[in-house]
Design a protein around this motif. Sequence first.
Motif, PDB file in Angstrom:
ATOM      1  N   ASP A  57       0.829  -1.210   0.000  1.00  0.00           N
ATOM      2  CA  ASP A  57       0.000   0.000   0.000  1.00  0.00           C
ATOM      3  C   ASP A  57       0.863   1.260   0.000  1.00  0.00           C
ATOM      4  O   ASP A  57       0.523   2.256  -0.649  1.00  0.00           O
ATOM      5  CB  ASP A  57      -0.945   0.008   1.198  1.00  0.00           C
ATOM      6  CG  ASP A  57      -2.159  -0.879   0.990  1.00  0.00           C
ATOM      7  OD1 ASP A  57      -2.525  -1.135  -0.182  1.00  0.00           O
ATOM      8  OD2 ASP A  57      -2.750  -1.298   1.997  1.00  0.00           O
ATOM      9  N   SER A  58       1.979   1.224   0.701  1.00  0.00           N
ATOM     10  CA  SER A  58       2.901   2.368   0.691  1.00  0.00           C
ATOM     11  C   SER A  58       3.462   2.603  -0.706  1.00  0.00           C
ATOM     12  O   SER A  58       3.578   3.752  -1.158  1.00  0.00           O
ATOM     13  CB  SER A  58       4.054   2.142   1.665  1.00  0.00           C
ATOM     14  OG  SER A  58       3.582   2.086   2.986  1.00  0.00           O
ATOM     15  N   ALA A  59       3.793   1.514  -1.391  1.00  0.00           N
ATOM     16  CA  ALA A  59       4.292   1.637  -2.760  1.00  0.00           C
ATOM     17  C   ALA A  59       3.212   2.202  -3.676  1.00  0.00           C
ATOM     18  O   ALA A  59       3.494   3.041  -4.537  1.00  0.00           O
ATOM     19  CB  ALA A  59       4.768   0.275  -3.272  1.00  0.00           C
ATOM     20  N   VAL A  60       1.972   1.756  -3.481  1.00  0.00           N
ATOM     21  CA  VAL A  60       0.852   2.273  -4.271  1.00  0.00           C
ATOM     22  C   VAL A  60       0.727   3.779  -4.069  1.00  0.00           C
ATOM     23  O   VAL A  60       0.592   4.551  -5.034  1.00  0.00           O
ATOM     24  CB  VAL A  60      -0.465   1.560  -3.907  1.00  0.00           C
ATOM     25  CG1 VAL A  60      -1.670   2.265  -4.513  1.00  0.00           C
ATOM     26  CG2 VAL A  60      -0.423   0.102  -4.339  1.00  0.00           C
ATOM     27  N   SER A  61       0.773   4.203  -2.805  1.00  0.00           N
ATOM     28  CA  SER A  61       0.655   5.636  -2.508  1.00  0.00           C
ATOM     29  C   SER A  61       1.780   6.434  -3.154  1.00  0.00           C
ATOM     30  O   SER A  61       1.553   7.504  -3.716  1.00  0.00           O
ATOM     31  CB  SER A  61       0.668   5.867  -0.995  1.00  0.00           C
ATOM     32  OG  SER A  61      -0.462   5.277  -0.405  1.00  0.00           O
ATOM     33  N   ALA A  62       2.995   5.910  -3.087  1.00  0.00           N
ATOM     34  CA  ALA A  62       4.142   6.611  -3.674  1.00  0.00           C
ATOM     35  C   ALA A  62       3.977   6.747  -5.189  1.00  0.00           C
ATOM     36  O   ALA A  62       4.238   7.823  -5.748  1.00  0.00           O
ATOM     37  CB  ALA A  62       5.428   5.861  -3.346  1.00  0.00           C
ATOM     38  N   VAL A  63       3.529   5.687  -5.845  1.00  0.00           N
ATOM     39  CA  VAL A  63       3.334   5.754  -7.295  1.00  0.00           C
ATOM     40  C   VAL A  63       2.222   6.738  -7.629  1.00  0.00           C
ATOM     41  O   VAL A  63       2.367   7.576  -8.536  1.00  0.00           O
ATOM     42  CB  VAL A  63       3.025   4.354  -7.875  1.00  0.00           C
ATOM     43  CG1 VAL A  63       2.578   4.446  -9.328  1.00  0.00           C
ATOM     44  CG2 VAL A  63       4.242   3.444  -7.749  1.00  0.00           C
ATOM     45  N   GLN A  64       1.125   6.664  -6.899  1.00  0.00           N
ATOM     46  CA  GLN A  64      -0.005   7.553  -7.185  1.00  0.00           C
ATOM     47  C   GLN A  64       0.354   9.020  -6.960  1.00  0.00           C
ATOM     48  O   GLN A  64      -0.109   9.892  -7.693  1.00  0.00           O
ATOM     49  CB  GLN A  64      -1.218   7.155  -6.348  1.00  0.00           C
ATOM     50  CG  GLN A  64      -1.845   5.865  -6.817  1.00  0.00           C
ATOM     51  CD  GLN A  64      -2.929   5.354  -5.889  1.00  0.00           C
ATOM     52  OE1 GLN A  64      -2.993   5.713  -4.712  1.00  0.00           O
ATOM     53  NE2 GLN A  64      -3.797   4.493  -6.419  1.00  0.00           N
ATOM     54  N   ARG A  66       3.279  10.368  -7.388  1.00  0.00           N
ATOM     55  CA  ARG A  66       4.274  10.837  -8.350  1.00  0.00           C
ATOM     56  C   ARG A  66       3.890  10.585  -9.809  1.00  0.00           C
ATOM     57  O   ARG A  66       4.656  10.914 -10.709  1.00  0.00           O
ATOM     58  CB  ARG A  66       5.608  10.180  -8.042  1.00  0.00           C
ATOM     59  CG  ARG A  66       6.174  10.663  -6.721  1.00  0.00           C
ATOM     60  CD  ARG A  66       7.470   9.956  -6.379  1.00  0.00           C
ATOM     61  NE  ARG A  66       7.993  10.393  -5.103  1.00  0.00           N
ATOM     62  CZ  ARG A  66       7.685   9.836  -3.937  1.00  0.00           C
ATOM     63  NH1 ARG A  66       6.843   8.829  -3.882  1.00  0.00           N
ATOM     64  NH2 ARG A  66       8.211  10.288  -2.818  1.00  0.00           N
ATOM     65  N   VAL A  67       2.756   9.987 -10.051  1.00  0.00           N
ATOM     66  CA  VAL A  67       2.386   9.630 -11.414  1.00  0.00           C
ATOM     67  C   VAL A  67       2.302  10.856 -12.317  1.00  0.00           C
ATOM     68  O   VAL A  67       2.641  10.786 -13.504  1.00  0.00           O
ATOM     69  CB  VAL A  67       1.084   8.787 -11.450  1.00  0.00           C
ATOM     70  CG1 VAL A  67      -0.145   9.647 -11.203  1.00  0.00           C
ATOM     71  CG2 VAL A  67       0.955   8.041 -12.750  1.00  0.00           C
ATOM     72  N   GLY A  68       1.887  11.962 -11.787  1.00  0.00           N
ATOM     73  CA  GLY A  68       1.791  13.181 -12.583  1.00  0.00           C
ATOM     74  C   GLY A  68       3.142  13.757 -12.965  1.00  0.00           C
ATOM     75  O   GLY A  68       3.254  14.505 -13.940  1.00  0.00           O
ATOM     76  N   GLU A  69       4.180  13.425 -12.206  1.00  0.00           N
ATOM     77  CA  GLU A  69       5.521  13.961 -12.446  1.00  0.00           C
ATOM     78  C   GLU A  69       6.356  13.095 -13.390  1.00  0.00           C
ATOM     79  O   GLU A  69       7.473  13.467 -13.736  1.00  0.00           O
ATOM     80  CB  GLU A  69       6.268  14.067 -11.113  1.00  0.00           C
ATOM     81  CG  GLU A  69       5.554  14.906 -10.081  1.00  0.00           C
ATOM     82  CD  GLU A  69       6.147  14.724  -8.681  1.00  0.00           C
ATOM     83  OE1 GLU A  69       7.230  14.104  -8.560  1.00  0.00           O
ATOM     84  OE2 GLU A  69       5.520  15.194  -7.730  1.00  0.00           O
ATOM     85  N   LEU A  70       5.825  11.950 -13.788  1.00  0.00           N
ATOM     86  CA  LEU A  70       6.609  11.028 -14.612  1.00  0.00           C
ATOM     87  C   LEU A  70       6.808  11.563 -16.020  1.00  0.00           C
ATOM     88  O   LEU A  70       5.871  12.048 -16.643  1.00  0.00           O
ATOM     89  CB  LEU A  70       5.911   9.662 -14.684  1.00  0.00           C
ATOM     90  CG  LEU A  70       5.867   8.856 -13.403  1.00  0.00           C
ATOM     91  CD1 LEU A  70       5.015   7.609 -13.590  1.00  0.00           C
ATOM     92  CD2 LEU A  70       7.260   8.465 -12.950  1.00  0.00           C
ATOM     93  N   PRO A  71       8.045  11.458 -16.528  1.00  0.00           N
ATOM     94  CA  PRO A  71       8.278  11.859 -17.925  1.00  0.00           C
ATOM     95  C   PRO A  71       7.811  10.736 -18.850  1.00  0.00           C
ATOM     96  O   PRO A  71       7.650   9.594 -18.428  1.00  0.00           O
ATOM     97  CB  PRO A  71       9.799  12.015 -17.991  1.00  0.00           C
ATOM     98  CG  PRO A  71      10.315  11.092 -16.939  1.00  0.00           C
ATOM     99  CD  PRO A  71       9.274  11.077 -15.846  1.00  0.00           C
ATOM    100  N   GLY A  72       7.574  11.060 -20.081  1.00  0.00           N
ATOM    101  CA  GLY A  72       7.250  10.012 -21.048  1.00  0.00           C
ATOM    102  C   GLY A  72       5.846  10.071 -21.584  1.00  0.00           C
ATOM    103  O   GLY A  72       5.439   9.220 -22.357  1.00  0.00           O
ATOM    104  N   GLY A  73       5.072  11.002 -21.133  1.00  0.00           N
ATOM    105  CA  GLY A  73       3.748  11.175 -21.714  1.00  0.00           C
ATOM    106  C   GLY A  73       2.649  10.392 -21.024  1.00  0.00           C
ATOM    107  O   GLY A  73       2.848   9.753 -19.982  1.00  0.00           O
TER     108      GLY A  73
END
Length: 135
Positions: A57-64, A66-73
């Motif tokens: 769940d912590s990993a899920v929160s971290a991904v969610q 930062r998902v807007g900051e990811l490069p690549g479209g």
Amino acid sequence: MASRNTPVGNRLADKTASFGNELADRATEAKDSMSDMAAAATKKVDEGRSMVADRLDSAVSAVQERVGELPGGQRVKELASAAAERLSTTADYMRTHDAKRMMADVETVAKNNPGPALLVAAAFGFVLGRALTRD
């Protein structure tokens, strides 16, 4: 050849029976030992399920977060979101299934998909072997 009614025949029969009894006792001890080890492993898995689910769940929160900051479209963001959803589903699975149920599920998947299961088992064995032989 010694007959069963002779002293030699009786000793041979006694030794054979004694050997058979000893072999049966050792087999029972081995079975009990394996059962004890399996119970201990099951207990360890069950004790760790909640912690693993929380870390997922912590990993899920971290991904969610930062998902807007990811490069690549947009495609990269969609893949990251899908990965987070899978991690969340896995965390829920870990919370709701005990070790015995998870093992039964693994067996079912392996029976239904023997080729991929064999590849995963080989890869896992390789990684485990490398980890155990490292200094």
